[in-house]
Design a protein around this motif. Structure first.
Motif, PDB file in Angstrom:
ATOM      1  N   LEU A 399      46.566  30.475  43.340  1.00 33.06           N
ATOM      2  CA  LEU A 399      45.569  29.873  42.457  1.00 33.06           C
ATOM      3  C   LEU A 399      44.827  28.715  43.121  1.00 33.06           C
ATOM      4  O   LEU A 399      43.857  28.206  42.558  1.00 33.06           O
ATOM      5  N   MET A 400      45.279  28.322  44.307  1.00 30.58           N
ATOM      6  CA  MET A 400      44.703  27.157  44.987  1.00 30.58           C
ATOM      7  C   MET A 400      43.985  27.571  46.266  1.00 30.58           C
ATOM      8  O   MET A 400      44.255  28.620  46.844  1.00 30.58           O
ATOM      9  N   ASN A 401      43.079  26.718  46.687  1.00 33.06           N
ATOM     10  CA  ASN A 401      42.490  26.872  48.011  1.00 33.06           C
ATOM     11  C   ASN A 401      43.508  26.465  49.075  1.00 33.06           C
ATOM     12  O   ASN A 401      44.548  25.872  48.765  1.00 33.06           O
ATOM     13  N   ALA A 402      43.193  26.751  50.320  1.00 32.18           N
ATOM     14  CA  ALA A 402      44.124  26.467  51.404  1.00 32.18           C
ATOM     15  C   ALA A 402      44.473  24.992  51.500  1.00 32.18           C
ATOM     16  O   ALA A 402      45.580  24.625  51.927  1.00 32.18           O
ATOM     17  N   ASP A 403      43.547  24.116  51.100  1.00 29.37           N
ATOM     18  CA  ASP A 403      43.796  22.676  51.171  1.00 29.37           C
ATOM     19  C   ASP A 403      44.451  22.113  49.910  1.00 29.37           C
ATOM     20  O   ASP A 403      44.590  20.899  49.753  1.00 29.37           O
ATOM     21  N   GLY A 404      44.849  22.993  48.986  1.00 26.10           N
ATOM     22  CA  GLY A 404      45.524  22.553  47.773  1.00 26.10           C
ATOM     23  C   GLY A 404      44.613  22.212  46.618  1.00 26.10           C
ATOM     24  O   GLY A 404      45.092  21.884  45.525  1.00 26.10           O
ATOM     25  N   THR A 405      43.294  22.279  46.822  1.00 30.10           N
ATOM     26  CA  THR A 405      42.362  22.002  45.733  1.00 30.10           C
ATOM     27  C   THR A 405      42.249  23.215  44.813  1.00 30.10           C
ATOM     28  O   THR A 405      42.612  24.341  45.178  1.00 30.10           O
ATOM     29  N   LEU A 406      41.729  22.983  43.631  1.00 30.31           N
ATOM     30  CA  LEU A 406      41.465  24.049  42.675  1.00 30.31           C
ATOM     31  C   LEU A 406      39.977  24.335  42.639  1.00 30.31           C
ATOM     32  O   LEU A 406      39.153  23.440  42.827  1.00 30.31           O
ATOM     33  N   SER A 407      39.637  25.587  42.381  1.00 32.68           N
ATOM     34  CA  SER A 407      38.239  26.009  42.290  1.00 32.68           C
ATOM     35  C   SER A 407      37.857  26.213  40.835  1.00 32.68           C
ATOM     36  O   SER A 407      38.656  26.718  40.040  1.00 32.68           O
ATOM     37  N   ALA A 408      36.633  25.833  40.487  1.00 29.27           N
ATOM     38  CA  ALA A 408      36.166  25.962  39.108  1.00 29.27           C
ATOM     39  C   ALA A 408      36.104  27.413  38.666  1.00 29.27           C
ATOM     40  O   ALA A 408      36.191  27.695  37.467  1.00 29.27           O
ATOM     41  N   ASP A 409      35.956  28.347  39.597  1.00 28.58           N
ATOM     42  CA  ASP A 409      35.900  29.746  39.194  1.00 28.58           C
ATOM     43  C   ASP A 409      37.286  30.323  38.906  1.00 28.58           C
ATOM     44  O   ASP A 409      37.400  31.421  38.374  1.00 28.58           O
ATOM     45  N   TRP A 414      40.399  22.594  35.539  1.00 27.93           N
ATOM     46  CA  TRP A 414      41.511  22.181  36.395  1.00 27.93           C
ATOM     47  C   TRP A 414      42.859  22.311  35.686  1.00 27.93           C
ATOM     48  O   TRP A 414      43.822  21.656  36.058  1.00 27.93           O
ATOM     49  N   LEU A 415      42.916  23.181  34.690  1.00 29.01           N
ATOM     50  CA  LEU A 415      44.165  23.419  33.958  1.00 29.01           C
ATOM     51  C   LEU A 415      44.248  24.855  33.469  1.00 29.01           C
ATOM     52  O   LEU A 415      45.205  25.569  33.759  1.00 29.01           O
ATOM     53  N   HIS A 416      43.227  25.288  32.698  1.00 27.25           N
ATOM     54  CA  HIS A 416      43.233  26.633  32.128  1.00 27.25           C
ATOM     55  C   HIS A 416      42.537  27.619  33.066  1.00 27.25           C
ATOM     56  O   HIS A 416      41.694  27.231  33.876  1.00 27.25           O
ATOM     57  N   LEU A 417      42.895  28.886  32.910  1.00 27.94           N
ATOM     58  CA  LEU A 417      42.419  29.909  33.833  1.00 27.94           C
ATOM     59  C   LEU A 417      41.160  30.605  33.330  1.00 27.94           C
ATOM     60  O   LEU A 417      40.973  30.801  32.131  1.00 27.94           O
ATOM     61  N   SER A 418      40.328  31.005  34.267  1.00 25.73           N
ATOM     62  CA  SER A 418      39.224  31.925  34.006  1.00 25.73           C
ATOM     63  C   SER A 418      39.764  33.356  34.074  1.00 25.73           C
ATOM     64  O   SER A 418      40.939  33.584  34.392  1.00 25.73           O
ATOM     65  N   GLU A 419      38.898  34.332  33.808  1.00 23.75           N
ATOM     66  CA  GLU A 419      39.338  35.726  33.964  1.00 23.75           C
ATOM     67  C   GLU A 419      39.776  35.985  35.405  1.00 23.75           C
ATOM     68  O   GLU A 419      40.766  36.691  35.643  1.00 23.75           O
ATOM     69  N   LYS A 420      39.075  35.393  36.364  1.00 26.06           N
ATOM     70  CA  LYS A 420      39.487  35.540  37.765  1.00 26.06           C
ATOM     71  C   LYS A 420      40.879  34.958  37.970  1.00 26.06           C
ATOM     72  O   LYS A 420      41.716  35.535  38.691  1.00 26.06           O
ATOM     73  N   GLY A 421      41.155  33.817  37.348  1.00 23.83           N
ATOM     74  CA  GLY A 421      42.468  33.212  37.469  1.00 23.83           C
ATOM     75  C   GLY A 421      43.559  34.102  36.903  1.00 23.83           C
ATOM     76  O   GLY A 421      44.647  34.232  37.494  1.00 23.83           O
ATOM     77  N   TYR A 422      43.281  34.706  35.748  1.00 28.59           N
ATOM     78  CA  TYR A 422      44.265  35.618  35.170  1.00 28.59           C
ATOM     79  C   TYR A 422      44.487  36.844  36.062  1.00 28.59           C
ATOM     80  O   TYR A 422      45.611  37.349  36.177  1.00 28.59           O
ATOM     81  N   ARG A 423      43.449  37.304  36.709  1.00 21.21           N
ATOM     82  CA  ARG A 423      43.613  38.445  37.617  1.00 21.21           C
ATOM     83  C   ARG A 423      44.480  38.056  38.814  1.00 21.21           C
ATOM     84  O   ARG A 423      45.348  38.827  39.239  1.00 21.21           O
ATOM     85  N   LEU A 424      44.265  36.845  39.341  1.00 22.72           N
ATOM     86  CA  LEU A 424      45.109  36.389  40.439  1.00 22.72           C
ATOM     87  C   LEU A 424      46.568  36.288  40.002  1.00 22.72           C
ATOM     88  O   LEU A 424      47.490  36.647  40.754  1.00 22.72           O
ATOM     89  N   TRP A 425      46.780  35.777  38.800  1.00 26.11           N
ATOM     90  CA  TRP A 425      48.137  35.692  38.247  1.00 26.11           C
ATOM     91  C   TRP A 425      48.748  37.084  38.146  1.00 26.11           C
ATOM     92  O   TRP A 425      49.875  37.322  38.619  1.00 26.11           O
ATOM     93  N   ALA A 426      48.035  38.006  37.536  1.00 27.80           N
ATOM     94  CA  ALA A 426      48.575  39.356  37.331  1.00 27.80           C
ATOM     95  C   ALA A 426      48.895  40.038  38.655  1.00 27.80           C
ATOM     96  O   ALA A 426      49.959  40.648  38.817  1.00 27.80           O
ATOM     97  N   GLU A 427      47.979  39.939  39.606  1.00 24.12           N
ATOM     98  CA  GLU A 427      48.192  40.596  40.893  1.00 24.12           C
ATOM     99  C   GLU A 427      49.408  40.028  41.616  1.00 24.12           C
ATOM    100  O   GLU A 427      50.169  40.769  42.250  1.00 24.12           O
ATOM    101  N   ALA A 428      49.596  38.719  41.519  1.00 23.65           N
ATOM    102  CA  ALA A 428      50.715  38.094  42.210  1.00 23.65           C
ATOM    103  C   ALA A 428      52.049  38.387  41.536  1.00 23.65           C
ATOM    104  O   ALA A 428      53.088  38.467  42.213  1.00 23.65           O
ATOM    105  N   MET A 429      52.051  38.529  40.223  1.00 20.14           N
ATOM    106  CA  MET A 429      53.300  38.723  39.481  1.00 20.14           C
ATOM    107  C   MET A 429      53.669  40.188  39.314  1.00 20.14           C
ATOM    108  O   MET A 429      54.856  40.522  39.136  1.00 20.14           O
ATOM    109  N   ALA A 430      52.697  41.087  39.344  1.00 21.36           N
ATOM    110  CA  ALA A 430      52.907  42.484  38.979  1.00 21.36           C
ATOM    111  C   ALA A 430      54.051  43.151  39.736  1.00 21.36           C
ATOM    112  O   ALA A 430      54.883  43.839  39.118  1.00 21.36           O
ATOM    113  N   PRO A 431      54.170  43.019  41.059  1.00 23.70           N
ATOM    114  CA  PRO A 431      55.271  43.715  41.747  1.00 23.70           C
ATOM    115  C   PRO A 431      56.648  43.254  41.291  1.00 23.70           C
ATOM    116  O   PRO A 431      57.549  44.083  41.083  1.00 23.70           O
ATOM    117  N   THR A 432      56.829  41.934  41.125  1.00 21.22           N
ATOM    118  CA  THR A 432      58.129  41.424  40.677  1.00 21.22           C
ATOM    119  C   THR A 432      58.433  41.880  39.266  1.00 21.22           C
ATOM    120  O   THR A 432      59.558  42.301  38.958  1.00 21.22           O
TER     121      THR A 432
END
Length: 462
Positions: A399-409, A414-432
């Protein structure tokens, strides 16, 4: 560590800390606002976006262009307790946040007052049916403590002037630094309402009459969410979830996966819904995310039926960022709250495996005080996993950039997720998640609500 052990540990730590400072030179009373502010200090008023100072009879918080809360109005006025101008009125309307505070003066040393002292003031509650009240003071750089007084304050509406006295220990945590307090008093609220304040003092020895939660055990003490903006929908949402669970039990299908958490989890029903359907619909999932929840609010919900009579294969748990954001809680007590939730889940869902997620990052840049608290919470809760019943998964890096910052997209506020954020969450969690579902035996709840192995004879209990 149990809640009792934690309480004893923190109390012992407090007792074994630095010696109390000498109090001989401190006056018995520190008048923060008694007819006028403490010398060198001013009265400030603010909303979510802007602020103003009360220099005359009235101050109005200005509206900025493209305000996120265009309907909000916040005012401070000189008022009368016994003589003109010796009191201050805060008026607010449709506000996410409003505050009346002391600001701008030389830092004050409150250490001599901590042992037996109180923060006291007179209050007249004119309108609080759709507003709330918290009392707050600072405790060093990047540190603030507050007492949520919403329900008791509402009970004072229309009863004229009342005296409130809070023990200063209500605002004290281990390692807090009260030697140079830059904001010794504020009242915070939201919604709509009006209160008037007078005679604000810190006493070296006072008699408290106002309740405050014990910060050492608050995270493990079951409670509904008591926030102005949540009172109208929180219990109805709980009741709706009970009805949904009852419907699943009576006509199916039962969920294989249940998601438990706060607004970030609830967001799967909103901006994250397309991703939810794509990744999780196969599991007949149940969403038990409630905006604003702390650990103690989730505990209350679990103890009041939200997972009764179901036997999901996996419970996905992420909670704690509101313990941080709302009250800057000690990571140790937030960890105890999460530990207590795991205990509750294992007791009520003994066949369910728990996927414990690291609390997501907040604040745009690394190094902020809230980010740091969440990081420490994650370091501690990783040890709650046993690799079998409880697995810990940390996907913060996705969910973070390489330097640890958060992106508005990814996280627009800087707390709640966009649809892109939810997709990143799902993709990262799905295999486990898929592996946990695949390797966890199915369990069918009995008619009495206790889970039974799939294919077992039904219970004869009524």
């Amino acid at each position: 560590m149990t809640a009792t052990t934690l309480t004893a540990s923190l109390a012992a730590a407090a007792a074994g800390g630095s010696p109390a400072p000498a109090v001989t030179t401190a006056p018995d009373e520190l008048p923060l606002f008694v007819g006028k502010p403490l010398s060198g200090w001013s009265i400030g008023v603010a909303d979510f976006e802007q602020s103003a100072r009360l220099t005359g009879e009235r101050a109005t918080v200005p509206k900025q262009a493209n305000s996120q809360v265009p309907a909000s109005e916040v005012h401070a006025l000189r008022a009368t307790r016994t003589e003109r101008g010796d009191a201050l009125t805060l008026q607010w309307k449709e506000s996410w946040f409003a505050t009346l505070r002391l600001e701008g003066g030389a830092p004050v040393d409150l250490r001599p007052y901590l042992a037996h002292g109180t923060l006291e003031f007179d209050i007249k509650v004119d309108d609080l049916a759709k507003g709330g009240l918290s009392v707050k003071l600072a405790c060093g750089d990047g540190c603030e403590r507050k007492v949520n007084y919403l329900l008791p304050a509402r009970a004072l509406e229309g009863k004229g002037w009342q005296r409130l006295s809070f023990a200063l220990n209500c605002f004290k945590r281990d390692d807090d630094d009260f030697s140079a307090v830059r904001q010794p008093f504020s009242v915070d609220t939201s919604g709509t309402g009006q209160v008037t304040i007078a005679n604000v003092r810190v006493l070296k020895r006072g008699l408290p009459n106002a309740f405050c939660a014990d910060p050492r055990t608050e995270s493990v003490t079951p409670s509904p969410l008591l926030q102005t903006w949540a009172l109208e929908w929180w219990i109805p949402r709980h009741e709706q979830k009970l009805a949904q669970v009852q419907q699943m039990r009576s006509s199916g299908p039962l969920p294989e996966v249940v998601f438990i958490g706060d607004s970030i989890t609830q967001g799967w029903e909103d901006v994250g819904a397309p991703v939810w359907r794509e990744y999780f619909s196969r599991y007949q999932p149940l969403n038990l995310g409630f905006g604003g929840d702390h650990t103690e609010n989730v505990l209350w919900r679990l103890q009041h039926g939200e997972i009764d009579g179901i036997a999901p294969k996996v419970a996905v748990l992420m909670i704690g960022t509101n313990n941080t954001g709302d009250r800057m809680e000690d990571p140790r007590t937030t960890t105890e709250g999460i530990r207590r939730l795991i205990t509750e889940l294992r007791m009520r869902l003994p066949a369910t495996r728990i996927l414990l997620l690291a609390v997501f990052p907040r604040e745009q840049k690394p190094g902020g005080p809230l980010r740091a608290i969440n990081d420490e919470v994650n370091r501690r809760i990783a040890s709650l996993a046993d690799g079998e019943t409880v697995q810990f998964l940390d996907i913060r890096h996705t969910l973070m950039n390489a330097d640890g910052t958060l992106s508005a997209d990814v996280m627009p506020d800087w707390l709640h997720l966009s649809e892109k954020g939810y997709r990143l969450w799902a993709e990262a969690m799905a295999p486990t998640l898929a592996e946990l579902v695949r390797t966890t035996p199915a369990v069918v709840p009995s008619r009495a609500g206790a889970p039974s192995p799939a294919g077992a004879a039904p219970s004869s209990s009524p």
